[in-house]
Design a protein around this motif. Structure first.
Motif, PDB file in Angstrom:
ATOM      1  N   ALA A  47       9.796  -1.374 -14.032  1.00  0.00           N
ATOM      2  CA  ALA A  47       9.732  -2.569 -13.190  1.00  0.00           C
ATOM      3  C   ALA A  47       9.275  -3.747 -14.035  1.00  0.00           C
ATOM      4  N   ARG A  48       9.454  -4.931 -13.472  1.00  0.00           N
ATOM      5  CA  ARG A  48       8.968  -6.162 -14.095  1.00  0.00           C
ATOM      6  C   ARG A  48       7.913  -6.765 -13.182  1.00  0.00           C
ATOM      7  N   PRO A  49       7.047  -7.614 -13.719  1.00  0.00           N
ATOM      8  CA  PRO A  49       6.088  -8.292 -12.842  1.00  0.00           C
ATOM      9  C   PRO A  49       6.824  -9.019 -11.714  1.00  0.00           C
ATOM     10  N   GLY A  50       6.345  -8.845 -10.502  1.00  0.00           N
ATOM     11  CA  GLY A  50       6.982  -9.448  -9.327  1.00  0.00           C
ATOM     12  C   GLY A  50       7.906  -8.510  -8.585  1.00  0.00           C
ATOM     13  N   ASP A  51       8.342  -7.425  -9.213  1.00  0.00           N
ATOM     14  CA  ASP A  51       9.191  -6.454  -8.523  1.00  0.00           C
ATOM     15  C   ASP A  51       8.372  -5.717  -7.469  1.00  0.00           C
ATOM     16  N   GLU A  52       9.042  -5.297  -6.419  1.00  0.00           N
ATOM     17  CA  GLU A  52       8.411  -4.484  -5.377  1.00  0.00           C
ATOM     18  C   GLU A  52       8.777  -3.029  -5.607  1.00  0.00           C
ATOM     19  N   VAL A  53       7.793  -2.164  -5.584  1.00  0.00           N
ATOM     20  CA  VAL A  53       8.027  -0.717  -5.678  1.00  0.00           C
ATOM     21  C   VAL A  53       7.761  -0.148  -4.293  1.00  0.00           C
ATOM     22  N   ARG A  54       8.782   0.501  -3.729  1.00  0.00           N
ATOM     23  CA  ARG A  54       8.702   0.990  -2.347  1.00  0.00           C
ATOM     24  C   ARG A  54       8.931   2.493  -2.309  1.00  0.00           C
ATOM     25  N   TRP A  55       8.010   3.183  -1.646  1.00  0.00           N
ATOM     26  CA  TRP A  55       8.135   4.625  -1.428  1.00  0.00           C
ATOM     27  C   TRP A  55       8.713   4.838  -0.043  1.00  0.00           C
ATOM     28  N   ILE A  56       9.694   5.742   0.061  1.00  0.00           N
ATOM     29  CA  ILE A  56      10.342   6.055   1.339  1.00  0.00           C
ATOM     30  C   ILE A  56      10.188   7.554   1.582  1.00  0.00           C
ATOM     31  N   ASN A  57       9.546   7.913   2.683  1.00  0.00           N
ATOM     32  CA  ASN A  57       9.347   9.327   3.019  1.00  0.00           C
ATOM     33  C   ASN A  57      10.545   9.833   3.808  1.00  0.00           C
ATOM     34  N   HIS A  58      11.375  10.649   3.162  1.00  0.00           N
ATOM     35  CA  HIS A  58      12.546  11.245   3.811  1.00  0.00           C
ATOM     36  C   HIS A  58      12.242  12.640   4.358  1.00  0.00           C
ATOM     37  N   ARG A  59      11.010  13.081   4.246  1.00  0.00           N
ATOM     38  CA  ARG A  59      10.625  14.402   4.731  1.00  0.00           C
ATOM     39  C   ARG A  59      10.342  14.348   6.229  1.00  0.00           C
ATOM     40  N   THR A  60      10.316  15.510   6.856  1.00  0.00           N
ATOM     41  CA  THR A  60       9.999  15.563   8.289  1.00  0.00           C
ATOM     42  C   THR A  60       8.496  15.496   8.533  1.00  0.00           C
ATOM     43  N   GLY A  61       7.696  15.866   7.532  1.00  0.00           N
ATOM     44  CA  GLY A  61       6.237  15.805   7.663  1.00  0.00           C
ATOM     45  C   GLY A  61       5.667  14.596   6.961  1.00  0.00           C
ATOM     46  N   SER A  62       4.397  14.380   7.136  1.00  0.00           N
ATOM     47  CA  SER A  62       3.755  13.233   6.502  1.00  0.00           C
ATOM     48  C   SER A  62       3.404  13.545   5.044  1.00  0.00           C
ATOM     49  N   VAL A  63       3.259  12.491   4.264  1.00  0.00           N
ATOM     50  CA  VAL A  63       2.852  12.592   2.869  1.00  0.00           C
ATOM     51  C   VAL A  63       1.729  11.590   2.624  1.00  0.00           C
ATOM     52  N   THR A  64       0.942  11.856   1.598  1.00  0.00           N
ATOM     53  CA  THR A  64      -0.129  10.942   1.213  1.00  0.00           C
ATOM     54  C   THR A  64       0.137  10.455  -0.202  1.00  0.00           C
ATOM     55  N   LEU A  65       0.195   9.133  -0.362  1.00  0.00           N
ATOM     56  CA  LEU A  65       0.368   8.512  -1.673  1.00  0.00           C
ATOM     57  C   LEU A  65      -0.994   8.078  -2.177  1.00  0.00           C
ATOM     58  N   ILE A  66      -1.260   8.338  -3.443  1.00  0.00           N
ATOM     59  CA  ILE A  66      -2.534   7.939  -4.037  1.00  0.00           C
ATOM     60  C   ILE A  66      -2.239   7.229  -5.349  1.00  0.00           C
ATOM     61  N   LEU A  67      -2.562   5.945  -5.413  1.00  0.00           N
ATOM     62  CA  LEU A  67      -2.408   5.179  -6.646  1.00  0.00           C
ATOM     63  C   LEU A  67      -3.609   5.453  -7.537  1.00  0.00           C
ATOM     64  N   GLN A  68      -3.367   5.693  -8.809  1.00  0.00           N
ATOM     65  CA  GLN A  68      -4.439   5.972  -9.766  1.00  0.00           C
ATOM     66  C   GLN A  68      -4.776   4.701 -10.544  1.00  0.00           C
ATOM     67  N   ASP A  69      -6.042   4.373 -10.649  1.00  0.00           N
ATOM     68  CA  ASP A  69      -6.509   3.255 -11.483  1.00  0.00           C
ATOM     69  C   ASP A  69      -5.799   1.941 -11.190  1.00  0.00           C
ATOM     70  N   THR A  70      -5.604   1.610  -9.940  1.00  0.00           N
ATOM     71  CA  THR A  70      -4.963   0.343  -9.597  1.00  0.00           C
ATOM     72  C   THR A  70      -6.041  -0.667  -9.241  1.00  0.00           C
ATOM     73  N   ARG A  71      -6.179  -1.660 -10.092  1.00  0.00           N
ATOM     74  CA  ARG A  71      -7.130  -2.736  -9.819  1.00  0.00           C
ATOM     75  C   ARG A  71      -6.478  -3.747  -8.885  1.00  0.00           C
ATOM     76  N   GLN A  72      -7.252  -4.302  -8.005  1.00  0.00           N
ATOM     77  CA  GLN A  72      -6.728  -5.251  -7.021  1.00  0.00           C
ATOM     78  C   GLN A  72      -6.137  -6.491  -7.691  1.00  0.00           C
ATOM     79  N   ASP A  73      -6.635  -6.880  -8.872  1.00  0.00           N
ATOM     80  CA  ASP A  73      -6.107  -8.083  -9.529  1.00  0.00           C
ATOM     81  C   ASP A  73      -4.702  -7.875 -10.091  1.00  0.00           C
ATOM     82  N   ARG A  74      -4.227  -6.635 -10.139  1.00  0.00           N
ATOM     83  CA  ARG A  74      -2.859  -6.355 -10.602  1.00  0.00           C
ATOM     84  C   ARG A  74      -1.851  -6.378  -9.468  1.00  0.00           C
ATOM     85  N   LEU A  75      -2.328  -6.360  -8.219  1.00  0.00           N
ATOM     86  CA  LEU A  75      -1.423  -6.302  -7.074  1.00  0.00           C
ATOM     87  C   LEU A  75      -1.132  -7.702  -6.556  1.00  0.00           C
TER      88      LEU A  75
END
Length: 129
Positions: A47-75
């Motif tokens: 990705a490049r700065p400014g791009d959106e990364v989107r996760w899409i859950n195609h499963r029938t059950g729920s999933v949990t996403l966990i971002l590692q070491d993501t500082r708020q100033d990078r978002l």
């Protein structure tokens, strides 16, 4: 016809002005989709700065996403994630982030599984250049 000539001129000016004042929309980034099925695919996203990364859950059950070491100033944006970088997605739900600085962001996807322990872990990475 002479009665309408002054109005035709005004109408022509209004039409020309309305065409030139339409809002110009430009998209500075692209949307990079990560599809969650039996695994998270693609596992690595460029990705490049400014791009959106989107996760899409195609499963029938729920999933949990966990971002590692993501500082708020990078978002630059986030949707569906807590301040701790966690998102729980039900079937057909999405969550996304926009990153504004170069670097890498690793993430985990926890999914229900038939394996002993009942949970499967998929790892992935976003490379922002």
């Amino acid at each position: 016809m002479k009665k309408y000539k002054p109005y035709l001129g005004v109408l022509a000016v209004m039409v020309m002005n309305s065409c030139t004042t339409l809002p110009q929309t430009t998209q500075t980034g692209e949307v990079r989709d990560i599809n969650i099925e039996s695994t998270a695919s693609p596992e690595r996203v460029q990705a490049r700065p400014g791009d959106e990364v989107r996760w899409i859950n195609h499963r029938t059950g729920s999933v949990t996403l966990i971002l590692q070491d993501t500082r708020q100033d990078r978002l630059a944006c986030k949707r569906g994630f807590s301040d701790e970088g966690i998102a729980v997605l039900g079937a057909n739900q999405t969550a996304s982030i926009c990153l504004n600085k170069a670097g890498e962001v690793k993430y985990n996807v926890r999914m229900e599984s038939m394996l002993p322990g009942g949970e499967e872990l998929a790892k992935g990475q976003i490379d922002v250049q």
